[in-house]
Design an enzyme around this catalytic site. Structure first.
Site, PDB file in Angstrom:
ATOM      1  N   TYR A  32       0.822  -1.211   0.000  1.00 45.14           N
ATOM      2  CA  TYR A  32       0.000   0.000   0.000  1.00 45.14           C
ATOM      3  C   TYR A  32       0.854   1.258   0.000  1.00 45.14           C
ATOM      4  CZ  TYR A  32       0.965   1.104   4.924  1.00 45.14           C
ATOM      5  OH  TYR A  32       1.581   1.459   6.102  1.00 45.14           O
ATOM      6  N   ARG A  51       7.833   4.086  -4.977  1.00 46.80           N
ATOM      7  CA  ARG A  51       7.932   3.150  -3.848  1.00 46.80           C
ATOM      8  C   ARG A  51       6.914   2.020  -3.991  1.00 46.80           C
ATOM      9  NH1 ARG A  51       7.540   5.441   2.197  1.00 46.80           N
ATOM     10  NH2 ARG A  51       5.355   5.687   1.565  1.00 46.80           N
ATOM     11  N   ARG A  99      -7.696 -20.610  -1.028  1.00 46.38           N
ATOM     12  CA  ARG A  99      -6.611 -20.393  -0.079  1.00 46.38           C
ATOM     13  C   ARG A  99      -5.480 -21.409  -0.239  1.00 46.38           C
ATOM     14  NH1 ARG A  99      -4.480 -21.697   4.724  1.00 46.38           N
ATOM     15  NH2 ARG A  99      -3.626 -19.990   5.973  1.00 46.38           N
ATOM     16  N   HIS A 101      -0.955 -20.997   0.184  1.00 50.50           N
ATOM     17  CA  HIS A 101       0.113 -20.009   0.346  1.00 50.50           C
ATOM     18  C   HIS A 101       0.808 -19.653  -0.971  1.00 50.50           C
ATOM     19  CE1 HIS A 101      -0.532 -21.032   4.487  1.00 50.50           C
ATOM     20  NE2 HIS A 101       0.420 -20.214   4.919  1.00 50.50           N
ATOM     21  N   LYS A 146       6.407  -1.862   1.844  1.00 50.11           N
ATOM     22  CA  LYS A 146       5.237  -1.243   2.498  1.00 50.11           C
ATOM     23  C   LYS A 146       4.069  -2.221   2.395  1.00 50.11           C
ATOM     24  CE  LYS A 146       3.278   3.377   3.159  1.00 50.11           C
ATOM     25  NZ  LYS A 146       3.415   3.449   4.606  1.00 50.11           N
ATOM     26  N   GLU A 178      13.190   2.519  13.510  1.00 48.98           N
ATOM     27  CA  GLU A 178      12.248   3.591  13.159  1.00 48.98           C
ATOM     28  C   GLU A 178      11.184   3.625  14.252  1.00 48.98           C
ATOM     29  OE1 GLU A 178      10.288   2.724   9.388  1.00 48.98           O
ATOM     30  OE2 GLU A 178      10.109   0.613   9.876  1.00 48.98           O
ATOM     31  N   LEU A 202      11.326   1.415   6.733  1.00 49.07           N
ATOM     32  CA  LEU A 202      10.631   1.842   5.521  1.00 49.07           C
ATOM     33  C   LEU A 202      11.361   3.067   4.959  1.00 49.07           C
ATOM     34  CD1 LEU A 202       7.939   1.228   3.913  1.00 49.07           C
ATOM     35  CD2 LEU A 202       7.183   3.398   4.876  1.00 49.07           C
TER      36      LEU A 202
HETATM   37  C1  PLP Z   1       6.787   1.933   9.596  1.00 47.05           C
HETATM   38  C2  PLP Z   1       6.804   3.252   8.903  1.00 47.05           C
HETATM   39  N1  PLP Z   1       7.966   3.918   8.799  1.00 47.05           N
HETATM   40  C3  PLP Z   1       8.042   5.117   8.203  1.00 47.05           C
HETATM   41  C4  PLP Z   1       6.908   5.739   7.691  1.00 47.05           C
HETATM   42  C5  PLP Z   1       7.023   7.100   7.042  1.00 47.05           C
HETATM   43  O1  PLP Z   1       6.873   7.018   5.642  1.00 47.05           O
HETATM   44  P1  PLP Z   1       6.353   8.250   4.792  1.00 47.05           P
HETATM   45  O2  PLP Z   1       7.203   9.416   5.132  1.00 47.05           O
HETATM   46  O3  PLP Z   1       6.549   7.810   3.388  1.00 47.05           O
HETATM   47  O4  PLP Z   1       4.918   8.463   5.143  1.00 47.05           O
HETATM   48  C6  PLP Z   1       5.675   5.085   7.754  1.00 47.05           C
HETATM   49  C7  PLP Z   1       4.482   5.703   7.197  1.00 47.05           C
HETATM   50  O5  PLP Z   1       3.411   5.186   7.185  1.00 47.05           O
HETATM   51  C8  PLP Z   1       5.616   3.806   8.369  1.00 47.05           C
HETATM   52  O6  PLP Z   1       4.455   3.147   8.480  1.00 47.05           O
END
Ligand code: PLP
Length: 291
Positions: A32, A51, A99, A101, A146, A178, A202
């Site tokens: 997403y 991304r 279903r 995997h 993501k 993070e 991310l």
């Molecule tokens: C785990 C995580 N890290 C970092 C970010 C920040 O990403 P962005 O600046 O692209 O929104 C997000 C945003 O949803 C996130 O879920």
């Protein structure tokens, strides 16, 4: 009427439905994006689409649309909303199949998009800063994708929600990764530091904007491992995301960060970010008028 996008069509949310066999529902098998939209102009749309393409490639989900098609669908969804500032959420799942995997053959991905009013941190929180708690980062080792499988992030975010805090800051083996839904920066002796991009975080679009703004303003910024002790002893801690933009964390696990107020480097970056947003929006409006 709240209009959403499902597989090529704009439909009222109440009429949009997806099969219970969708692999997004069964396995969390999808990816997403969330794009902030200011005055109906999507911010950094190409970077978000790049991304998304990467997440789709890494998960081997076929990309159903070209960049131009994605932009068109997103703009139509934005135009269908009654509000100006929006958060456009879009996801692609592997599709519908019995279903199992292993990847099914010959199925179409499911594409869903919705747009909600954009909620940025309230003025008071920007001025006073927010609190956070910390936790061990126990998520999988592909946090660079993501993925819609967010149960790890959900459980970690709930820890801070229960504590009445804005975020959960994560450490893996004593090193900062993070936060549950944002990237993290610290400032020590005037130098901004953040973990380099890797499979453990991310690659935030807002993170990149901050890096660019710091470079343009000649604010020193280093990508390096940051230890838990360095976070706790930092002069400033910030989190960044598309909805939080850049937000100062002034309390971690009940203890003050620095002097317990948003610091001078944060205030500078916050202003740079707001100016940059306005500049980008003005340029986009001019382009749409001359197009
Ligand atoms: C785990 C995580 N890290 C970092 C970010 C920040 O990403 P962005 O600046 O692209 O929104 C997000 C945003 O949803 C996130 O879920």
């Amino acid at each position: 009427m709240n209009m959403v996008f499902l597989n090529g069509k704009l439909v009222p949310a109440e009429q949009a439905s997806v099969s219970v066999l969708d692999r997004g529902f069964i396995f969390g098998d999808g990816v997403y994006e969330l794009v902030p939209v200011y005055s109906r102009v999507p911010f950094r749309i190409d970077e978000h689409l790049a991304r998304l393409e990467r997440s789709l490639g890494e998960t081997r989900i076929p990309n159903p649309y070209s960049r131009a098609q994605w932009r068109g669908h997103i703009n139509r969804l934005i135009d269908a909303q009654p509000f100006e500032d929006q958060g456009v959420y879009f996801q692609v799942t592997r599709g519908i199949a019995k279903r199992d995997h292993a990847f099914p053959k010959n199925i179409e991905p499911t594409v869903f998009m919705m747009s909600n009013p954009l909620v940025n941190p309230p003025r008071e929180q920007v001025e006073k800063g927010a609190s956070a708690v910390s936790a061990a980062d126990n998520r999988w080792l592909r946090c660079d994708i993501k993925s819609i499988s967010l149960i790890g992030n959900v459980l970690l975010r709930e820890l801070s929600a229960q504590a009445g805090a804005a975020e959960t800051i994560l450490f893996r083996d004593g090193t900062l990764t993070e936060a549950s839904a944002s990237n993290v920066f610290i400032v020590k002796d005037g130098v901004i530091r953040s973990p380099a991009k890797s499979n453990l975080i991310l690659p935030g679009i807002t993170y990149d904007v901050i890096v660019e703004l710091a470079a343009a303003a000649k604010l020193p910024l280093r990508f390096e491992d940051v230890t838990e002790a360095q976070v706790r002893g930092a002069d400033e801690v910030w989190v960044s995301s598309s909805s939080k933009e850049v937000l100062a964390i002034v309390e971690l696990d009940g203890k003050r960060i620095g002097d317990g107020k948003p610091g001078p480097v944060f205030r500078r970056m916050y202003d740079l970010y707001q100016d940059f947003k306005k500049k980008v929006m003005r340029a986009a409006k001019r382009e749409s008028v001359s197009a």
